[in-house]
Design an enzyme around this catalytic site. Sequence first.
Site, PDB file in Angstrom:
ATOM      1  CG  LEU A  67      -2.005   1.100   1.208  1.00  0.00           C
ATOM      2  CD1 LEU A  67      -3.237   0.632   1.980  1.00  0.00           C
ATOM      3  CD2 LEU A  67      -1.545   2.427   1.737  1.00  0.00           C
ATOM      4  CB  VAL A  75       0.046   7.647  -0.804  1.00  0.00           C
ATOM      5  CG1 VAL A  75      -0.405   9.006  -1.302  1.00  0.00           C
ATOM      6  CG2 VAL A  75      -1.146   6.828  -0.316  1.00  0.00           C
ATOM      7  N   GLY A 109      -4.971  11.863   3.335  1.00  0.00           N
ATOM      8  CA  GLY A 109      -6.087  10.953   3.505  1.00  0.00           C
ATOM      9  C   GLY A 109      -6.217   9.884   2.439  1.00  0.00           C
ATOM     10  CE1 TYR A 140      -1.993  -1.034   6.187  1.00  0.00           C
ATOM     11  CE2 TYR A 140       0.304  -0.996   6.830  1.00  0.00           C
ATOM     12  CZ  TYR A 140      -0.652  -0.988   5.854  1.00  0.00           C
ATOM     13  OH  TYR A 140      -0.290  -0.950   4.532  1.00  0.00           O
TER      14      TYR A 140
END
Length: 173
Positions: A105, A107, A115, A153
């Site tokens: 995961l 970004v 966000g 997480y």
Amino acid sequence: MIKLEQLTGGHDRNGFDCGVAALDTWLRQTALQHQAKGISRTMVAVPDTQRTAQEWRDAGLQDITADSILGFYALSSALVVIEDLPQKIAHRYPRQIPVTRLGRLAVRLDMQSQGLGRILLADAVMRARQAALRVGSAGIVVDAKNAAAARFYQRYGFASCAGQPRKLFLAMW
């Protein structure tokens, strides 16, 4: 402003930079191969329209196009042994259980802390839950790259596994 879709060869994998070379390289070189072989599925966040991409360019994010990957995650199936689960829930399960692995995961750097990671994680959990309703999966397991990722997480209910603070589990049932 964004849409989530399965990774294809038409997405700009080379333009993605999250600041973690291993994640960038995996997206560029491995994600499509794993998808073709049925090993994992990669979902990408991209601008929802050309106009959105243009608005972001106008706001200073010069390299964003409609095919730019803003973030991604990968899901696959796995088995874990109960000794690897958080001790407080391990007693509920047989020796080995099927899980969904959140393998990656990330970004892109200029979109972090806005966000998008939370949106990607929520979508991953939703898709894992939908799959579990059809084929069975007790939860989601993730190996966090570092302590900061583990804390991310944990904010969303993942618990550290026995003796492995960066291996985390989220029960679905």
